[in-house]
Design a protein around this motif. Structure first.
Motif, short mmCIF file in Angstrom:
data_model
loop_
_atom_site.label_atom_id
_atom_site.label_comp_id
_atom_site.label_asym_id
_atom_site.label_seq_id
_atom_site.Cartn_x
_atom_site.Cartn_y
_atom_site.Cartn_z
N GLN A 191 0.86 -1.18 0.00
CA GLN A 191 0.00 0.00 0.00
C GLN A 191 0.90 1.24 0.00
OE1 GLN A 191 -2.66 1.67 3.44
NE2 GLN A 191 -3.82 0.10 2.32
N ILE A 192 0.56 2.20 -0.84
CA ILE A 192 1.35 3.43 -0.87
C ILE A 192 0.46 4.64 -0.69
CG2 ILE A 192 3.11 2.38 -2.34
CD1 ILE A 192 2.16 4.22 -4.60
N GLY A 193 1.09 5.72 -0.24
CA GLY A 193 0.46 7.03 -0.21
C GLY A 193 1.14 7.89 -1.25
N LEU A 194 0.38 8.43 -2.16
CA LEU A 194 0.90 9.31 -3.20
C LEU A 194 0.35 10.70 -2.93
CD1 LEU A 194 2.45 9.53 -5.94
CD2 LEU A 194 0.24 9.24 -7.04
N THR A 195 1.25 11.66 -2.75
CA THR A 195 0.84 13.02 -2.43
C THR A 195 1.11 13.94 -3.61
OG1 THR A 195 1.32 12.67 -0.09
CG2 THR A 195 1.15 14.95 -0.83
N MET A 196 0.08 14.64 -4.03
CA MET A 196 0.21 15.66 -5.06
C MET A 196 0.45 16.97 -4.33
SD MET A 196 -0.14 13.87 -7.79
CE MET A 196 -0.35 15.10 -9.08
N ILE A 197 1.59 17.61 -4.59
CA ILE A 197 2.05 18.77 -3.83
C ILE A 197 1.90 20.04 -4.66
CG2 ILE A 197 4.03 19.78 -2.63
CD1 ILE A 197 5.11 16.79 -2.57
N GLY A 198 1.42 21.11 -4.02
CA GLY A 198 1.25 22.37 -4.74
C GLY A 198 0.13 22.26 -5.75
N VAL A 199 -1.03 21.83 -5.29
CA VAL A 199 -2.16 21.59 -6.18
C VAL A 199 -2.61 22.90 -6.83
CG1 VAL A 199 -4.57 20.84 -6.29
CG2 VAL A 199 -2.91 19.55 -4.92
N LYS A 200 -2.74 22.85 -8.14
CA LYS A 200 -3.19 24.01 -8.92
C LYS A 200 -4.65 23.87 -9.33
CE LYS A 200 0.95 25.65 -8.96
NZ LYS A 200 1.30 26.45 -7.80
N ASP A 201 -5.08 22.62 -9.56
CA ASP A 201 -6.46 22.38 -9.98
C ASP A 201 -6.86 20.99 -9.51
OD1 ASP A 201 -8.86 23.07 -11.25
OD2 ASP A 201 -8.30 21.97 -13.05
N LEU A 202 -8.13 20.85 -9.13
CA LEU A 202 -8.66 19.58 -8.65
C LEU A 202 -10.08 19.44 -9.17
CD1 LEU A 202 -8.81 17.10 -6.67
CD2 LEU A 202 -9.62 18.72 -4.96
N SER A 203 -10.38 18.24 -9.65
CA SER A 203 -11.73 17.95 -10.11
C SER A 203 -12.11 16.56 -9.61
CB SER A 203 -11.77 17.99 -11.64
OG SER A 203 -13.00 17.50 -12.13
N LEU A 204 -13.30 16.47 -9.02
CA LEU A 204 -13.84 15.20 -8.57
C LEU A 204 -15.26 15.10 -9.10
CD1 LEU A 204 -13.84 12.60 -6.85
CD2 LEU A 204 -14.46 14.02 -4.89
N THR A 205 -15.51 14.13 -9.96
CA THR A 205 -16.85 13.95 -10.51
C THR A 205 -17.29 12.52 -10.28
OG1 THR A 205 -15.94 13.44 -12.69
CG2 THR A 205 -16.57 15.72 -12.30
#
Length: 187
Positions: A121-135
């Motif tokens: 199991q891993i944790g992947l972190t997106m750093i310095g988020v500029k845009d996010l979309s969840l649909t």
């Protein structure tokens, strides 16, 4: 002096000595080049740019942990991951995804094998988020993830049934790696 055209660099070197030729070659666009055999100094020298093979690990900060477990040439697949959570954090701002990888490494650490662990199991972190979309929404089933690079940003897309998560960020990092005893069958 060097023109890139359709992935090729053409260099007319007939009036150059070896020092000038070496200096010119250093100024070619970044990449690896194949050098065909040349029959004489009067023909142009053609360099074909060889596209490097990238994996998703090439897009994350310091991938040494996963590469040491899976091997440098065998990155784990991001198809058929089991997504556990997506966490939005205002500090950074960042998005953390925690998920199980679809295959257990053949060269797993000894302590994992001794304890009977079978899932990474891993944790992947997106750093310095500029845009996010969840649909859409999903709470069960396999997901597939893709990482890409565009305009100095790391792009992440997760497809999970009818749900889609898209993130554009400055960087991506594997922030946790763990293992446990279990299986990846969907219950």
């Amino acid at each position: 002096m060097a023109d890139e055209l359709f992935g090729e660099c053409f260099l007319d070197y007939k009036d150059m000595d070896d020092v000038q030729l070496a200096a010119t070659l250093q100024r070619l666009p970044p990449g690896e080049y194949e050098k065909p055999t040349r029959s004489g100094k009067l023909e142009p020298l053609i360099f074909r740019k060889v596209a490097p093979v990238f994996t998703w690990l090439d897009l994350v900060e310091d991938p040494r942990g996963l590469r040491s477990i899976y091997g440098a040439d065998n990155p784990p697949s991001l198809e058929k991951i089991l997504l556990h959570e997506v966490v939005l954090k205002c500090d950074g701002p960042s998005v953390v995804l925690r998920f199980d990888l679809p295959e257990f490494p053949t060269s797993a650490p000894i302590k994992w094998r001794d304890r009977g662990f079978s899932v990474v199991q891993i944790g992947l972190t997106m750093i310095g988020v500029k845009d996010l979309s969840l649909t859409g929404w999903n709470h069960h089933g396999w997901a597939s993830m893709e990482l890409a690079s565009r305009d100095d940003l790391v792009m992440l897309e997760v497809l999970w049934g009818s749900a889609r998560v898209q993130v554009q960020a400055d960087a991506a990092a594997v922030t946790s790696i763990s293992a446990y005893a279990g299986d990846l069958s969907l219950k």
